[in-house]
Write a protein that holds these residues in place. Structure first.
Motif, short mmCIF file in Angstrom:
data_model
loop_
_atom_site.label_atom_id
_atom_site.label_comp_id
_atom_site.label_asym_id
_atom_site.label_seq_id
_atom_site.Cartn_x
_atom_site.Cartn_y
_atom_site.Cartn_z
N GLY B 35 0.34 -18.28 61.57
CA GLY B 35 -0.19 -19.64 61.49
C GLY B 35 0.89 -20.61 61.02
O GLY B 35 1.00 -21.73 61.51
N GLY B 36 1.72 -20.18 60.06
CA GLY B 36 2.81 -21.01 59.57
C GLY B 36 3.76 -21.37 60.69
O GLY B 36 4.21 -22.51 60.82
N LEU B 37 4.05 -20.38 61.54
CA LEU B 37 4.96 -20.63 62.67
C LEU B 37 4.31 -21.52 63.72
O LEU B 37 4.97 -22.37 64.31
N GLY B 149 10.20 -12.82 68.45
CA GLY B 149 10.84 -11.73 67.71
C GLY B 149 9.87 -11.09 66.74
O GLY B 149 9.71 -9.86 66.71
N LEU B 150 9.21 -11.92 65.93
CA LEU B 150 8.25 -11.40 64.96
C LEU B 150 7.09 -10.71 65.68
O LEU B 150 6.61 -9.66 65.26
N HIS B 151 6.68 -11.29 66.81
CA HIS B 151 5.61 -10.68 67.59
C HIS B 151 6.07 -9.34 68.17
O HIS B 151 5.32 -8.36 68.12
N GLY B 152 7.31 -9.30 68.68
CA GLY B 152 7.84 -8.05 69.24
C GLY B 152 7.88 -6.94 68.20
O GLY B 152 7.57 -5.78 68.49
N LEU B 153 8.22 -7.33 66.97
CA LEU B 153 8.22 -6.37 65.85
C LEU B 153 6.81 -5.79 65.65
O LEU B 153 6.64 -4.60 65.40
N HIS B 154 5.81 -6.66 65.79
CA HIS B 154 4.43 -6.21 65.65
C HIS B 154 4.03 -5.26 66.79
O HIS B 154 3.27 -4.33 66.58
#
Lengths: 97, 207
Positions: B35-37, B149-154
């Motif tokens: 949400g912050g992003l 990137g953060l989503h890919g990590l997830h």
């Protein structure tokens, strides 16, 4: 012994396939509409379709429709908080430009 | 096929509703993290609408759309795996989980090609080319890398999680009588899908 609040509802393969088909139709719709130049309205359509898709995933794939009221209220509250966070920021950011 | 062990409530204490609520609470923290992003994205979209429009044109719509279909299909197969397990079809459950992990890897392979193309074009955080871009396009590309990137990590974490649960299903530790672990892993996976459902229009369609 089964817990009283345990959700007993099992979604059938057919029902889940229907939800998947609906998600695919919405994805195709949003891609096609994005190719048409509508200005700011493009953003509105893209986000509305995304929200509709998100609702299908949350209520059916994530099973929320069949959960108890407490959990439903909690999820609603989480999204309201996010909406306040983003919405109130625009009280500040919005008039600046 | 191993028969699911009967669960009569003796021995280990299981709190189904509590386990599920705990998972949802964790998901709320994930929603606020992304949400912050999303907040940053929307504030910068408001500030640089033309630049975002311009920068968005460089995104590969075909790969983005393919990844959307892949991720929704993987959410579908996870939901199917839960139905299969609850109907006592352990093998079917394992097939669906295998499909899910395969789709997750397909998603990451597509992302690899997408990111490689950007790197080849000199676009990566801190690159000279990115610094030379107009401020709005620079921010758009930066947000693209941070958010996907953060989503890919997830996606990576989710596929490991689903593989572990699949192993437990194969051993009969997660079964038709005790399936909350599969449901919770499924919830995590659906959240990953949910976030992509919003990332896709923001980066690929709004231009």
């Amino acid at each position: 012994m089964e817990h009283e609040s345990r959700s007993q509802h099992v979604l059938s393969y057919g029902f889940l396939t229907g939800i998947f088909a609906a998600l695919m139709v919405l994805t195709a719709t949003t891609i096609i509409v994005s190719r048409i130049e509508l200005g700011f309205f493009n953003v509105v359509v893209a986000l509305s379709v995304a929200s509709a898709k998100a609702s299908l995933v949350i209520f059916f794939f994530m099973h929320l429709k069949y959960e108890n009221r407490t959990l439903k209220t909690m999820v609603l509250l989480a999204f309201i908080l996010l909406a306040i966070c983003i919405g109130f920021t625009f009280f500040d950011v919005g008039p600046r430009t | 096929m191993n028969e699911p062990k009967p669960q009569d409530g003796h021995g280990e204490h299981k709190d189904y509703a509590g386990a599920k609520m705990g998972m949802w609470l964790f998901l709320f923290t994930e929603i606020l993290l992304f949400g912050g992003l999303f907040l940053l994205y929307s504030a910068y979209l408001h500030r640089y609408p033309a630049a975002f429009h311009e920068a968005g044109k460089t995104e590969n719509l075909l790969l983005g759309s393919a990844n959307t279909v892949i991720l929704i299909a993987s959410s579908f197969t996870v939901a199917l795996s839960i139905t299969a397990l609850r109907l006592g079809r352990t093998r079917g459950c394992l097939v669906f989980l295998g499909l899910t992990v395969a789709l997750a890897l397909g998603f990451l392979v597509n992302k690899f090609f997408e990111w490689s193309a950007k790197f080849a074009a000199g676009l990566y955080p801190g690159s000279a080319h990115m610094k030379s871009l107009p401020a709005g396009e620079n921010v758009f590309t930066g947000l693209y890398f941070a958010m996907t990137g953060l989503h890919g990590l997830h996606v990576l974490v989710g596929s490991v999680l689903l593989s572990v649960v699949a192993a437990l299903v194969a051993r009969g530790r997660v079964n038709a009588g005790d399936f909350v672990l599969l449901e919770n892993a499924g919830l995590y996976w659906h959240l990953v899908d949910l976030i992509w459902i919003f990332l896709f229009p923001l980066f690929y369609l709004i231009a």
